[in-house]
Design a protein around this motif. Structure first.
Motif, PDB file in Angstrom:
ATOM      1  N   THR A   1       0.842  -1.195   0.000  1.00  0.00           N
ATOM      2  CA  THR A   1       0.000   0.000   0.000  1.00  0.00           C
ATOM      3  C   THR A   1       0.877   1.246   0.000  1.00  0.00           C
ATOM      4  N   ARG A   2       1.890   1.174   0.869  1.00  0.00           N
ATOM      5  CA  ARG A   2       2.810   2.303   0.944  1.00  0.00           C
ATOM      6  C   ARG A   2       3.493   2.519  -0.400  1.00  0.00           C
ATOM      7  N   ALA A   3       3.838   1.377  -1.004  1.00  0.00           N
ATOM      8  CA  ALA A   3       4.489   1.460  -2.316  1.00  0.00           C
ATOM      9  C   ALA A   3       3.555   2.109  -3.329  1.00  0.00           C
ATOM     10  N   ALA A   4       2.302   1.730  -3.295  1.00  0.00           N
ATOM     11  CA  ALA A   4       1.344   2.296  -4.234  1.00  0.00           C
ATOM     12  C   ALA A   4       1.205   3.803  -4.042  1.00  0.00           C
ATOM     13  N   VAL A   5       1.164   4.200  -2.796  1.00  0.00           N
ATOM     14  CA  VAL A   5       1.058   5.648  -2.509  1.00  0.00           C
ATOM     15  C   VAL A   5       2.279   6.370  -3.021  1.00  0.00           C
ATOM     16  N   LEU A   6       3.450   5.756  -2.772  1.00  0.00           N
ATOM     17  CA  LEU A   6       4.675   6.405  -3.208  1.00  0.00           C
ATOM     18  C   LEU A   6       4.782   6.464  -4.720  1.00  0.00           C
ATOM     19  N   ARG A   7       4.111   5.497  -5.367  1.00  0.00           N
ATOM     20  CA  ARG A   7       4.130   5.518  -6.832  1.00  0.00           C
ATOM     21  C   ARG A   7       3.281   6.650  -7.356  1.00  0.00           C
ATOM     22  N   GLY A   8       2.499   7.245  -6.512  1.00  0.00           N
ATOM     23  CA  GLY A   8       1.716   8.400  -6.931  1.00  0.00           C
ATOM     24  C   GLY A   8       0.282   8.082  -7.312  1.00  0.00           C
ATOM     25  N   LEU A   9      -0.159   6.862  -6.988  1.00  0.00           N
ATOM     26  CA  LEU A   9      -1.544   6.531  -7.320  1.00  0.00           C
ATOM     27  C   LEU A   9      -2.493   7.366  -6.480  1.00  0.00           C
ATOM     28  N   ARG A  10      -3.663   7.631  -7.039  1.00  0.00           N
ATOM     29  CA  ARG A  10      -4.610   8.437  -6.283  1.00  0.00           C
ATOM     30  C   ARG A  10      -5.164   7.637  -5.121  1.00  0.00           C
ATOM     31  N   ARG A  11      -5.538   8.346  -4.096  1.00  0.00           N
ATOM     32  CA  ARG A  11      -6.009   7.739  -2.852  1.00  0.00           C
ATOM     33  C   ARG A  11      -7.128   6.734  -3.091  1.00  0.00           C
ATOM     34  N   HIS A  12      -8.055   7.132  -3.923  1.00  0.00           N
ATOM     35  CA  HIS A  12      -9.227   6.304  -4.211  1.00  0.00           C
ATOM     36  C   HIS A  12      -8.816   4.950  -4.790  1.00  0.00           C
ATOM     37  N   ARG A  13      -7.846   5.013  -5.745  1.00  0.00           N
ATOM     38  CA  ARG A  13      -7.402   3.768  -6.362  1.00  0.00           C
ATOM     39  C   ARG A  13      -6.633   2.905  -5.373  1.00  0.00           C
ATOM     40  N   VAL A  14      -5.827   3.555  -4.559  1.00  0.00           N
ATOM     41  CA  VAL A  14      -5.058   2.808  -3.568  1.00  0.00           C
ATOM     42  C   VAL A  14      -5.996   1.986  -2.687  1.00  0.00           C
ATOM     43  N   ILE A  15      -7.036   2.667  -2.197  1.00  0.00           N
ATOM     44  CA  ILE A  15      -7.936   1.986  -1.263  1.00  0.00           C
ATOM     45  C   ILE A  15      -8.701   0.876  -1.955  1.00  0.00           C
ATOM     46  N   TRP A  16      -9.311   1.203  -3.074  1.00  0.00           N
ATOM     47  CA  TRP A  16     -10.236   0.220  -3.644  1.00  0.00           C
ATOM     48  C   TRP A  16      -9.558  -0.819  -4.514  1.00  0.00           C
ATOM     49  N   SER A  17      -8.630  -0.443  -5.351  1.00  0.00           N
ATOM     50  CA  SER A  17      -8.029  -1.454  -6.223  1.00  0.00           C
ATOM     51  C   SER A  17      -6.952  -2.269  -5.536  1.00  0.00           C
ATOM     52  N   HIS A  18      -6.319  -1.734  -4.530  1.00  0.00           N
ATOM     53  CA  HIS A  18      -5.233  -2.466  -3.902  1.00  0.00           C
ATOM     54  C   HIS A  18      -5.587  -2.962  -2.511  1.00  0.00           C
ATOM     55  N   ALA A  19      -5.782  -2.050  -1.596  1.00  0.00           N
ATOM     56  CA  ALA A  19      -5.997  -2.482  -0.212  1.00  0.00           C
ATOM     57  C   ALA A  19      -7.257  -3.324  -0.078  1.00  0.00           C
ATOM     58  N   PHE A  20      -8.339  -2.810  -0.652  1.00  0.00           N
ATOM     59  CA  PHE A  20      -9.609  -3.515  -0.458  1.00  0.00           C
ATOM     60  C   PHE A  20      -9.591  -4.889  -1.104  1.00  0.00           C
ATOM     61  N   ARG A  21      -8.878  -4.970  -2.229  1.00  0.00           N
ATOM     62  CA  ARG A  21      -8.881  -6.252  -2.930  1.00  0.00           C
ATOM     63  C   ARG A  21      -8.296  -7.368  -2.073  1.00  0.00           C
ATOM     64  N   SER A  22      -7.231  -7.083  -1.346  1.00  0.00           N
ATOM     65  CA  SER A  22      -6.699  -8.141  -0.479  1.00  0.00           C
ATOM     66  C   SER A  22      -7.584  -8.319   0.735  1.00  0.00           C
ATOM     67  N   ALA A  23      -8.169  -7.194   1.181  1.00  0.00           N
ATOM     68  CA  ALA A  23      -9.029  -7.305   2.352  1.00  0.00           C
ATOM     69  C   ALA A  23     -10.280  -8.106   2.031  1.00  0.00           C
ATOM     70  N   ALA A  24     -10.589  -8.175   0.731  1.00  0.00           N
ATOM     71  CA  ALA A  24     -11.849  -8.820   0.351  1.00  0.00           C
ATOM     72  C   ALA A  24     -11.870 -10.315   0.596  1.00  0.00           C
ATOM     73  N   VAL A  25     -10.703 -10.931   0.706  1.00  0.00           N
ATOM     74  CA  VAL A  25     -10.707 -12.389   0.852  1.00  0.00           C
ATOM     75  C   VAL A  25     -11.445 -12.852   2.105  1.00  0.00           C
ATOM     76  N   PRO A  26     -11.047 -12.374   3.276  1.00  0.00           N
ATOM     77  CA  PRO A  26     -11.817 -12.808   4.449  1.00  0.00           C
ATOM     78  C   PRO A  26     -13.258 -12.305   4.397  1.00  0.00           C
ATOM     79  N   LEU A  27     -13.462 -11.212   3.702  1.00  0.00           N
ATOM     80  CA  LEU A  27     -14.799 -10.648   3.600  1.00  0.00           C
ATOM     81  C   LEU A  27     -15.726 -11.568   2.818  1.00  0.00           C
ATOM     82  N   VAL A  28     -15.185 -12.129   1.739  1.00  0.00           N
ATOM     83  CA  VAL A  28     -16.009 -13.053   0.941  1.00  0.00           C
ATOM     84  C   VAL A  28     -16.451 -14.228   1.808  1.00  0.00           C
ATOM     85  N   ASN A  29     -15.527 -14.748   2.581  1.00  0.00           N
ATOM     86  CA  ASN A  29     -15.885 -15.853   3.474  1.00  0.00           C
ATOM     87  C   ASN A  29     -16.922 -15.429   4.495  1.00  0.00           C
TER      88      ASN A  29
END
Lengths: 341, 535
Positions: A238-266
């Motif tokens: 996540t930190r890497a994504a932020v440092l790469r300059g991705l927008r906050r919205h994309r960081v949260i939803w395309s990166h962080a949330f995607r990994s967080a989604a695994v336990p969520l699906v269960n």
């Protein structure tokens, strides 16, 4: 809960990317093995349930005819239901008819099982879907929002959610009923219009039970979302994504949330299972003509035809859900796709 | 009571019939629901509820009924009826041969206009009402009665009326000399056969050849079936051609509301006009509201403690006498049912019954009880293990209250708990001390079921030839006045030698919107909507 945990670890570590023929064959084998296990499990459960319910023909007779049934009546009853045959014969007879589409008659022989179970299944499914449609997005949105911000809102919400989760269902149900149905008269007290009223009446009838159920679902989903999102937000990528300059919205939803989604699906899958088979109390309080009530009544009376039909139906639903959850999790988490490690 | 009502454990309703699958939920939900509603509901006041407003009956309107005691296996066959839901519907669609008064058990004509026994009560000749039509338009004839009686006698149909009539006649004993006459030839005298049978709500007369499917079922009753969804509800419409005069109501719509608390809220919210019975704990929630009345059915059932007299310690009559003397009935009534009922002295009829032995009063004497126990060889008190079930509504309430009440006499009661469904197969009739409940019945019906030689449900295992002789004499006597005297005598005899402890009759209660008038609900579980109207 993920069915994929049944697959031995070595399989995913060999070079078996889904793009290769070998990869596809391996996935297919794994899938068919999972299916076979699932079918076997359902059969085993039905077997055990059948034996548990049918061990005393006299008790079943008294359940239907009343405690004062005479010996002659009990014998006639047992003969007409085939209860005097060996149990294994009765079970196989049921199984044979069941897979052939004939679900039999209920214990009192007053009606066919299918026209009773399928509508109840529909109603329960409708209630489950309606509940999930509003409660899951709401919980996820709240979970992501506070995971980002933290602070007093987060802590306050934590307390509120814990209290809501701790409230027993019938307390929530009766409270909702007293406020919205008795005092304000916006909605009906009983939801028996489900399945038989006008469309407008039916919509209104779904609101209170759905609200009650949602109060149980939201805290659970919210907590899991919040915890997983917090975890992935503090991960290096996540930190890497932020440092790469991705927008906050994309960081949260395309990166962080995607990994967080695994336990969520269960977690969502578990909630669906609960909503399908475990909402007896809400069904009782609001008189929803659903599966929970039917199953409980069937088990208590020893009505194995009805009970087993519901058990097998629910078992199948759970298996399908498990597989879907698996597919989704695999899609979300590339490491599980069998690609090279 | 076993002979007349095909009970299964548990319901908090008049009939307490069906299996207690929802007992756990009912107990839990009801318990907390009751507390909840007491906190949120209206303020309980002791305002009288006899809002029997006078006024001329108005034609029209749909009565909305809310029922908790229901099951998805409810059927339209009167013989298989087990829940309040089924009874209310079936009672409105079908008629019986005779209407029975719930206190005197005197019969008045219904589908039968005259009923004549022969000299020794071994043959009954019934004359049927003329001009009665089934709901499908066909004529009601003796063929239909013969068909119904045969169903009662056939074990395959599982009719709950069977045990009232099967000991007295065979299927071959039914003859129909002409379309409006039925003759019943009995194998043993029974001068009260018709009263016994017609008391039972399973005795509705059905059409010859009927299959009880909702689409085709036809009755002769004041209402016709419009729709039937087992476990969910039913609806009826007025039968304009009813022989007793068309009812005032246009229609009746019943819905099943399993939760007692939700049912109560429905009444208070005005979305329900009439309900089936409520547990005593919720009665307070109905009081103090102008639009709702709590109706009580007095003396709806009696709770019975049965002791096996074939084994110690109950084989000693002094022990039985001591148990009776040690039971403080007034306190028992107050603590278990909040005083809603009347005490009786171990006879299965309420005090206002013509059969209640005149002058019989219950005795409470602790000192005498202790003395009797000492005389019988129990100077340090008596240990009793009582079978009970918290799944049967009301059963543990009275069991626990009784346990407390008899402690003072040195009687230590240990409660052995069974689930509702196993109670009737494992505890009832099978254990040395157990509980039971009996509904209002003719004493001869109770004798046949619980007292006489060969009675199937005599858990005392005691026999009394003089009671048997008295019972036979009663059933052979066609003179009603003479019978009443004999009944009193027989009840005293039964009380003397059998161990049944019957301390009280308990009331039942249901809710009625104040605007509903003319509704009749008697002690025998018969709900009569035919003269009900909405103001």
């Amino acid at each position: 809960m993920s069915v994929s945990t049944l697959v031995p670890i070595e399989e995913s570590q060999t070079d078996a990317s889904p793009r290769t023929v070998r990869g596809r064959a391996m996935r297919a084998r794994a899938l068919s093995r999972q299916l076979a296990m699932a079918v076997l499990t359902i059969l085993l459960i039905s077997f055990i349930s059948f034996f548990a319910m049918n061990h005393s023909a006299d008790q079943l007779g008294k359940n239907v005819l009343g405690r004062q049934a005479t010996r002659a009546q009990l014998d006639a009853f047992a003969a007409s239901r085939g209860l005097d045959r060996p149990m294994i014969v009765q079970y196989l007879d049921w199984l044979w008819h069941f897979v052939g589409g004939d679900w039999g008659k209920n214990l009192a022989a007053t009606q066919q099982v299918k026209p009773i179970v399928l509508p109840a299944f529909t109603h329960t499914s409708e209630l489950a879907v309606i509940t999930l449609v509003w409660s899951v997005p709401l919980a996820i949105a709240m979970g992501v929002a506070v995971a980002r911000r933290g602070g007093p809102i987060d802590r306050g919400l934590f307390v509120v959610m814990t209290v809501l989760a701790a409230l027993p269902e019938f307390v929530v149900g009766l409270t909702v009923m007293i406020i919205l149905a008795v005092q304000l008269r916006w909605f009906p007290v009983s939801s028996n219009a489900i399945g038989q009223g006008t469309p407008a009446e039916q919509v209104k009838a779904f609101v209170l039970p759905s609200l009650t159920l949602g109060v149980g679902v939201v805290p659970y989903i919210w907590r899991i979302t919040r915890a997983s999102v917090l975890e992935s937000l503090s991960a290096p990528y996540t930190r890497a994504a932020v440092l790469r300059g991705l927008r906050r919205h994309r960081v949260i939803w395309s990166h962080a949330f995607r990994s967080a989604a695994v336990p969520l699906v269960n977690a969502i899958a578990i909630n669906i299972i609960y909503l399908m088979g475990g909402v007896i109390i809400v069904e009782n309080v609001f008189a929803v003509p659903g599966l929970g009530r039917l199953l409980l009544a069937a088990i208590a009376q020893g009505d194995s035809q009805t009970a087993l039909a519901i058990i097998v139906l629910l078992g199948t639903v759970f298996v399908v859900l498990g597989l879907l959850a698996d597919v989704l999790v695999t899609y979300l988490n590339p490491r599980l796709r069998g690609g090279a490690r | 009571m076993a002979a007349n009502h095909p009970e299964l454990p548990d319901r908090d309703s008049v009939f307490t019939l069906a299996a207690s699958r929802r007992s756990v939920l009912a107990a839990g939900g009801l318990g907390l629901g009751a507390l909840f509603l007491a906190a949120c509901g209206g303020n309980p006041s002791s305002s009288p509820n006899d809002s029997k407003a006078s006024g001329k009956p108005k034609k029209g309107g749909t009565l909305r009924v809310s029922i908790s005691d229901a099951d998805t296996s409810d059927a339209l066959d009167p013989g298989l009826v087990l829940t309040a839901n089924a009874v209310m519907c079936v009672n409105s669609i079908f008629d019986r041969l005779l209407n029975i008064d719930d206190t005197t058990f005197q019969a008045t004509p219904s589908l039968a206009t005259s009923w004549t026994p022969n000299a020794d009560a071994t043959e009954w000749t019934l004359k049927l009402r003329q001009g009665v039509k089934w709901h499908d338009g066909s004529d009601f004839t003796s063929k239909d009665v013969a068909f119904t009686v045969n169903r009662w006698l056939d074990p395959k149909s599982g009719s709950s009326v069977s045990l009232l009539i099967a000991p007295y006649m065979e299927a071959s004993g039914v003859t129909t000399p002409d379309p409006s006459t039925v003759v019943l030839k009995l194998k043993k005298p029974n001068s009260l056969l018709l009263e016994s049978v017609c008391t039972h709500f399973g005795s509705g007369i059905v059409k010859d050849g009927t299959d009880f499917k909702a689409a085709t079922v036809a009755g002769t009753g004041p209402f016709k079936l419009k729709s039937w969804k087992p476990g969910q509800g039913w609806s009826l419409v007025r039968n304009d051609a009813y022989w007793g005069g068309a009812p005032y109501l246009d229609a009746i719509e019943a819905t099943v509301t399993p939760d007692q608390g939700a049912k109560l809220q429905g009444v208070l919210a005005g979305s329900t006009d009439v309900t089936d019975t409520f547990p005593v704990a919720l009665w307070a929630g109905l009081q103090g509201h102008d639009n709702v009345a709590l109706e009580t059915i007095k003396g709806e059932r009696t709770w019975v403690f049965t002791f096996d007299q074939s084994q110690a310690p109950f084989d000693d009559p002094r022990v039985i006498e001591a148990i009776r003397l040690a039971t403080d009935r007034e306190t028992l009534l107050k603590t278990s049912f909040q005083g809603h009922g009347t005490v009786v002295a171990d006879v299965p009829v309420p005090t206002d019954s013509p059969f209640y032995p005149s002058g019989l009063k219950p005795e409470y004497d602790l000192a005498k009880a202790k003395q009797l126990l000492a005389d019988a060889g129990h100077p340090n008190g008596l240990d009793i293990e009582l079978s009970t079930s918290s799944g049967v509504a009301g059963m543990s309430d009275i069991a626990q209250a009784w346990q407390q009440v008899v402690k003072e006499a040195g009687i230590n009661v240990k409660l052995k708990e069974y689930t509702a469904s196993t109670y009737w197969t494992k505890a009832w009739l099978q254990t040395p001390a157990y509980q039971d409940y009996w509904h209002n019945n003719l004493p001869t019906v109770d004798f046949d079921a619980f007292y006489r030689k060969g009675a199937s449900w005599n858990g005392t295992h005691h026999e009394d030839p003089s009671l048997d002789a008295l019972a036979e004499q009663i059933l052979a006597t066609t003179d009603a006045a003479k019978r009443t005297g004999l009944m009193q005598q027989a009840l005293l005899e039964a009380r003397k030698t059998f161990s049944y402890l019957m301390p009280l009759f308990v009331d039942a209660g249901y809710a009625r919107a104040s605007k509903v008038q003319g509704l009749k609900w008697n002690k025998l579980g018969s709900v009569d909507f035919s003269r009900a109207w909405i103001a």
